[in-house]
Each structure stands twice: as C-alpha cells, then as structure tokens.
Design a protein around this motif. Structure first.
Motif, mmCIF file in Angstrom:
data_model
loop_
_atom_site.group_PDB
_atom_site.id
_atom_site.type_symbol
_atom_site.label_atom_id
_atom_site.label_comp_id
_atom_site.label_asym_id
_atom_site.label_seq_id
_atom_site.Cartn_x
_atom_site.Cartn_y
_atom_site.Cartn_z
ATOM 1 N N GLU A 25 53.040 40.438 40.858
ATOM 2 C CA GLU A 25 52.619 39.539 41.930
ATOM 3 C C GLU A 25 51.232 39.918 42.444
ATOM 4 O OE1 GLU A 25 55.924 39.952 44.553
ATOM 5 O OE2 GLU A 25 57.069 38.340 43.600
ATOM 6 N N ASP A 29 47.371 37.695 42.331
ATOM 7 C CA ASP A 29 46.428 37.562 43.442
ATOM 8 C C ASP A 29 45.072 38.172 43.108
ATOM 9 O OD1 ASP A 29 48.153 36.222 45.224
ATOM 10 O OD2 ASP A 29 49.108 38.086 45.797
ATOM 11 N N TYR A 32 42.948 36.033 40.427
ATOM 12 C CA TYR A 32 42.300 34.857 41.005
ATOM 13 C C TYR A 32 41.205 35.267 41.985
ATOM 14 C CZ TYR A 32 45.636 31.623 38.935
ATOM 15 O OH TYR A 32 46.368 30.882 38.045
ATOM 16 N N SER A 33 41.430 36.378 42.706
ATOM 17 C CA SER A 33 40.393 36.886 43.615
ATOM 18 C C SER A 33 39.143 37.266 42.844
ATOM 19 C CB SER A 33 40.928 38.095 44.392
ATOM 20 O OG SER A 33 39.946 38.624 45.257
ATOM 21 N N LEU A 122 42.911 33.140 49.960
ATOM 22 C CA LEU A 122 42.943 34.526 49.510
ATOM 23 C C LEU A 122 41.541 35.100 49.660
ATOM 24 C CD1 LEU A 122 44.651 36.734 47.989
ATOM 25 C CD2 LEU A 122 43.668 35.805 45.894
ATOM 26 N N ARG A 124 39.077 38.912 50.575
ATOM 27 C CA ARG A 124 39.002 40.367 50.634
ATOM 28 C C ARG A 124 38.149 40.749 51.827
ATOM 29 N NH1 ARG A 124 36.537 43.906 45.782
ATOM 30 N NH2 ARG A 124 37.739 45.802 46.039
ATOM 31 N N ILE A 152 48.230 41.752 51.536
ATOM 32 C CA ILE A 152 48.920 41.857 50.253
ATOM 33 C C ILE A 152 48.773 43.260 49.680
ATOM 34 C CG2 ILE A 152 48.915 41.046 47.862
ATOM 35 C CD1 ILE A 152 47.991 38.372 48.882
ATOM 36 N N LEU A 182 43.219 43.003 50.922
ATOM 37 C CA LEU A 182 43.391 41.715 50.256
ATOM 38 C C LEU A 182 44.298 40.892 51.162
ATOM 39 C CD1 LEU A 182 42.512 40.304 47.633
ATOM 40 C CD2 LEU A 182 44.721 40.930 46.664
ATOM 41 N N ARG A 184 45.987 37.198 52.629
ATOM 42 C CA ARG A 184 46.452 35.886 52.187
ATOM 43 C C ARG A 184 47.104 35.177 53.355
ATOM 44 N NH1 ARG A 184 49.874 34.827 46.683
ATOM 45 N NH2 ARG A 184 49.620 32.577 46.604
ATOM 46 N N LYS A 226 47.983 26.396 39.747
ATOM 47 C CA LYS A 226 48.057 27.737 40.336
ATOM 48 C C LYS A 226 49.151 27.791 41.398
ATOM 49 C CE LYS A 226 45.452 30.919 43.312
ATOM 50 N NZ LYS A 226 46.330 30.758 44.488
ATOM 51 N N GLU A 230 52.714 30.047 40.961
ATOM 52 C CA GLU A 230 53.083 31.109 41.905
ATOM 53 C C GLU A 230 54.422 30.806 42.559
ATOM 54 O OE1 GLU A 230 48.883 33.002 43.382
ATOM 55 O OE2 GLU A 230 49.532 31.166 44.354
#
Length: 408
Positions: A25, A29, A32-33, A122, A124, A152, A182, A184, A226, A230
C-alpha cells in the motif's frame, strides 16, 4: 540484502503477510508521488522497498512450503500463496511506475495536475523546526480527527545519514524536525496541514490543459483507473478479512471497469499520438496505465479464494487485522447518530479519520455502494466497511451504534 542470498529461516507468516500488505500500500502511494513530483529520490526509494518485498515473499513462501505436510494442508495454504503473489505483483507495478521517472521515459505535464484531482490529494511535506508539530506525537497533534489528513509514512534520516521509512505511523509516533511526511487527505485539510508542517502555504501545481481533447480524455481515464485500483485493493483485503463474497464480487466488478477504462485509454492515446508535437512523450502515460491495471488485477487475485468459495486461512485474516491500518465492518443502528445523515453532513472522515469504502444497504442486503461520497446517506440496517486507525475505528463504531474495541 540481495534476494538471491535469502536462506530459509523460521519466520511468522502472519507478520510477513502484514508487512507485505503495508509495504504494498505504501508503494502505491510512493510511486504515484514520484510521478507527481518528478522525484528521482522518491522513485529510488520505491525500488528499494520493492527489493524488500522480494525478500519478504521468498521468506513467506519458504515457510508455507515447510508447513504443508499433506494434500489438505496444500489446499488450505494455496490461497495464502495467492495473497503473497498479489502483493508482490503490486510491488512490481509500483516499481514500473517509479522507472517512468528514473528512466525519463516521458510524461505529459497535464498528468501532474490531473492526478491530484483524484479522490484524495497526496503530497510530501518536510517538518520545519518551528512547526507546531515538531516534537509532538500524532496523538497530540490529532491531525486525522481535525483535518481528515493521514500521515501515510515518515521518512527519517539518522545522524549517520541513513534514511528509513516508518510505514503507517501510529498515535505514539513522534514527529521530528526535518522528517519528510507523506500526507494523504482532502484538499482543504492538506492545505492546512502542509502549512503547519512546513511553515509555507500549500501551492498545488498550476493546472496544465492537455493540448488536445483525446489526450484530456486519456488522462481523465487514468485518474479514474488509479482511484478504482486503490479501492479494489482495500475491498479485496476486506473481502478476505470478512469472508464476504459480496465484497469480493465488487472487486471483480471494479477490475472489469478498470480493464474497460484501459481499453478506452489506449484508443484515445493512439488518436492523440498523431496530433501532438512529441508522441514519444506519451510512453510514460502508457506505462502508467498498464501498471495501474496490474494493481487492479492483483486485487482480484487477493479476493479470488473468496470468490471460489475457498475458506481463507486464518493467518491471512490475522495479518490483515494486525497491519498498521485496520479494515472494519460495522452495522448502523436505527437510532445511531449517523443514521439518516450523509457522510458529508457529519464530516465522518474529518471527525473519525476513517474512510468509508463501501456500504451495504440494509433493505435488500445485496446492494453495495462502492466508493461512497459526501452525499451518501447512511440508514439503519446498513453495513459499512471502513479503513483507518484503530482509534478512529472506535470513534466510528460509537457513531453508528455498533460499539467494538480495537486493540492497539
């Protein structure tokens, strides 16, 4: 450690499965980040975690082979191997997404402003020394309850310069200056948390309009793929945990929808290729769609045993229960606080930090509302499946009138 150097040693299959679930999982994330931020650094971290997943799978498979002593054992353990293989497939797909960045395969700029428009944002964020979060635990900060935003993972660098990821940190996890979080959650919540963490305003990427309509449709398709992939992974683990054929059927439907979306995506991309200045830049988009479709396939593999009527081995359900995020099934009482209200009216995600991923209507017991939105009404007799922290699960159970305890 190189996977080729792995030798058999006694390990807990339950712990291996739980770590594989959490890692898979996180990899979705992070990958895609990496694309959203065009970050080689995040992409390399994805590949490092992918290597860790290879080792976990080998350790788990060896232990399962040692445990099978009869045809009956083999029959019962086969679905466990399937769950491990599916998590590994997700890991490989994440690695393929990361290589889009590392190999500079090419990606239309419009995708970087389209993906954040998915169900949740999402981002950072680095914790500044003057941040009100610095030195405090997630329990003290109460971020999920107040904003609906979840940490996350935390990337932390030691005094020796070694970096490591803390996956799905719990309430006792302390945020330290220079931690890379990270995050979300909903856009409004992300904006508030990002500014509190970094001391700077959150500025989403400026929207870039696709140069032609067919490319816009292709990007819209991949964004929806996407979200669906998920959701399929979450529901698949829920199907195994609750041995629910109804939920597993929803996973099957989602996988079929992702397949259909990929077919339309391919058609629109091929049309667009003849009308853009540099069609080679579309290669990354094609790889992103392909990897996303693989994730939905893996979700179907996780729930395949339930669809075939094979009882899941108890170790799989135990691993899901012990992973860092819990998946819960709760019944809505007719006199519950949430009965007769919508998820948006009560701001359920903000108030509890839990994401309701499916609702089964009480009247027929067969109708499932997948990926419910703010306008979805909860009614007495409904059954909900939600994902989040144990503390959030307890709060949600109180609101629906199905009080349960969720051990930390």
């Amino acid at each position: 450690m190189d996977p080729r150097d792995v030798e058999y040693e006694p390990v807990s299959v339950k712990e291996v499965l739980a770590e594989m679930k959490d890692t898979a999982e996180l990899l979705i994330d992070l990958s895609y980040s990496a694309v959203l931020n065009g970050s080689d650094e995040i992409a390399r971290e994805v590949l490092e975690l992918e290597g860790r997943m290879d080792i976990l799978q080998l350790q788990g498979r060896m232990s399962l082979l040692m445990a099978a002593r009869s045809p009956e054992d083999a029959e019962q353990l086969a679905p466990v191997l399937g769950v491990m293989g599916a998590a590994e497939k997700i890991s490989n797909a994440a690695g393929d997404i990361a290589k889009i960045v590392l190999e500079d395969i090419g990606m239309p700029d419009a995708i970087r402003t389209a993906l954040p428009e998915a169900v949740e944002v999402l981002v950072r964020a680095a914790v500044d020394e003057g941040s009100p979060y610095a030195g405090r635990t997630l329990l003290d900060v109460n971020m999920e309850t107040e904003t609906g935003v979840r940490v996350i993972a935390i990337r932390r660098e030691s005094a020796t310069g070694k970096r490591r990821w803390l996956m799905n940190p719990g309430p006792d996890s302390q945020l330290q200056p220079n931690d890379s979080l990270l995050l979300r959650g909903p856009r409004d919540g992300i904006s508030a948390v990002y500014e509190a963490a970094t001391g700077e305003p959150y500025e989403p990427a400026e929207a870039v309009e696709p140069p032609i309509e067919d490319l816009e449709r292709a990007i819209d398709s991949i964004t929806l793929m996407k979200d669906m992939s998920e959701l399929a992974v979450d529901l698949a683990y829920g199907a195994v945990l609750f041995d629910s054929e109804g939920v597993a059927e929803e996973v099957k439907e989602l996988e079929a929808e992702v397949d259909a979306l990929q077919s339309r995506f391919e058609a629109w991309t091929l049309r667009a290729a003849g009308r853009v200045e540099d069609p080679v830049r579309l290669r990354g988009l094609v790889r992103l769609a392909s990897a996303t479709e693989v994730i939905s396939d893996a979700a179907l593999e996780i729930s395949e045993g339930v669809l075939r009527g094979i009882d899941a081995h108890p170790v799989v359900a135990a691993a899901v229960e012990e992973s860092d995020e819990v998946i819960v099934r709760l019944s809505v009482a007719s006199d519950a606080q949430l009965a007769g209200t919508t998820l948006g009216e009560r701001m359920v995600k903000t108030e509890t930090g839990m994401r309701v991923i499916a609702v089964r209507r009480g009247e027929s017991g067969e109708e499932w509302v997948v990926q419910p939105g703010p306008e979805t009404e909860l009614r007495g007799g409904d059954v909900i499946i939600a994902k989040g922290t144990r503390a959030g699960a307890e709060r949600l159970s109180e609101l629906v009138g199905d009080v349960q305890e969720f051990d930390e």
